[in-house]
Design a protein around this motif. Structure first.
Motif, PDB file in Angstrom:
ATOM      1  N   TYR B  35       4.011 -11.597  -3.523  1.00 56.07           N
ATOM      2  CA  TYR B  35       2.511 -11.966  -3.496  1.00 56.07           C
ATOM      3  C   TYR B  35       2.045 -12.052  -2.125  1.00 56.07           C
ATOM      4  O   TYR B  35       2.465 -12.614  -1.364  1.00 56.07           O
ATOM      5  N   GLN B  37      -1.825 -13.937  -0.667  1.00 53.02           N
ATOM      6  CA  GLN B  37      -2.782 -14.572  -1.315  1.00 53.02           C
ATOM      7  C   GLN B  37      -3.725 -14.577  -0.023  1.00 53.02           C
ATOM      8  O   GLN B  37      -3.501 -15.340   1.083  1.00 53.02           O
ATOM      9  N   MET B  41      -9.252 -13.940  -2.985  1.00 53.93           N
ATOM     10  CA  MET B  41      -8.934 -12.586  -3.486  1.00 53.93           C
ATOM     11  C   MET B  41      -7.636 -12.993  -4.782  1.00 53.93           C
ATOM     12  O   MET B  41      -7.011 -11.934  -5.210  1.00 53.93           O
ATOM     13  N   GLY B  42      -7.468 -13.902  -4.605  1.00 57.30           N
ATOM     14  CA  GLY B  42      -6.201 -14.396  -5.651  1.00 57.30           C
ATOM     15  C   GLY B  42      -4.716 -14.102  -5.170  1.00 57.30           C
ATOM     16  O   GLY B  42      -4.718 -13.725  -3.972  1.00 57.30           O
ATOM     17  N   LEU B  43      -4.006 -13.686  -6.147  1.00 54.88           N
ATOM     18  CA  LEU B  43      -2.557 -12.974  -5.655  1.00 54.88           C
ATOM     19  C   LEU B  43      -2.551 -11.752  -5.825  1.00 54.88           C
ATOM     20  O   LEU B  43      -2.799 -11.401  -7.081  1.00 54.88           O
ATOM     21  N   ARG B  44      -2.129 -10.912  -5.227  1.00 56.71           N
ATOM     22  CA  ARG B  44      -1.855  -9.332  -5.053  1.00 56.71           C
ATOM     23  C   ARG B  44      -0.371  -9.273  -4.909  1.00 56.71           C
ATOM     24  O   ARG B  44       0.300  -9.798  -3.824  1.00 56.71           O
TER      25      ARG B  44
END
Lengths: 113, 113
Positions: B35, B37, B41-44
């Motif tokens: 991921y 971060q 954006m949070g975790l992608r």
């Protein structure tokens, strides 16, 4: 794209108070998990609640799940300064056991001593 | 048990350089993921793997490559670094997504100049 969205984005409370964070998600799920992230560290798993469960407890943590509203809440009781962290919900999609979790953007909790 | 180990912890690159972010776990987990971060954006999810020799793309795979030659290791390669890849990168592993907790490393903080 985020499946879960936490609310509020940020929360500031006094030590000893309760903290409530909410998570809403878009599609059906198998289960929902909550994670904590301390500043500069990786995420740590807190609790998992399955879609057929309505409430789960772990120490000072209480998680509820309402699948009809597609929402979950995380309650931290008697908060401590050490609870200061970001909290994320993450969902596992049904019929997709080979798909990683999708995380929300998180709630930043500040507990003031 | 060390859990999930990520190296390096910090790295500064120049645009166009390539590098490999290392991730190793000692829990015999088949399922691993990367991921990124970013603030707000949070975790992608970048890439993930369900076992040695099996990888797949996540939400933001462009500019990254992965391979999984052993159960323990899941390196992430940046082919030609761009400033947009400045981020914190997290590796995670689990026995099974959605039904078991994920274990995270402490991240690699990467800056691209």
């Amino acid at each position: 794209s985020q499946q879960g969205e936490e609310d509020p984005q940020a929360l500031s409370i006094q030590e000893g108070e309760n903290a409530t964070m909410n998570c809403s998600y878009k599609t059906s799920i198998n289960n929902l998990q909550w994670y904590r992230q301390n500043s500069g560290r990786g995420l740590v798993h807190l609790i998992l609640i399955r879609s057929n469960e309505r409430e789960k407890h772990s120490g000072r943590l209480r998680v509820t799940l309402d699948t009809s509203k597609k929402s979950s809440s995380l309650l931290i009781t008697a908060s401590r300064a050490a609870d200061t962290a970001s909290y994320f919900c993450a969902t596992g999609l049904p019929f997709s056991g080979n798909t990683p979790l999708v995380f929300g953007k998180g709630t930043r909790l500040s507990v003031i001593a | 048990n060390a859990g999930v180990t990520q190296t390096p912890k910090f790295q500064v690159l120049k645009t166009g350089q390539s590098m490999t972010l290392q991730c190793a776990q000692d829990m015999n987990h088949e399922y691993m993921s990367w991921y990124r971060q970013d603030p707000g954006m949070g975790l992608r999810l970048i890439h993930y793997s369900v076992g040695a020799g099996i990888t797949d793309q996540g939400e933001v795979p462009n500019g990254y490559n992965v391979s999984r030659s052993t159960t323990e290791d899941f390196p992430l390669r940046l082919l030609s670094a761009a400033p947009s890849q400045t981020s914190v990168y997290f590796c995670a592993s689990t026995y099974r997504w959605g039904t078991q907790p994920q274990h995270f490393g402490d991240g690699t903080r990467l800056s691209i100049l």
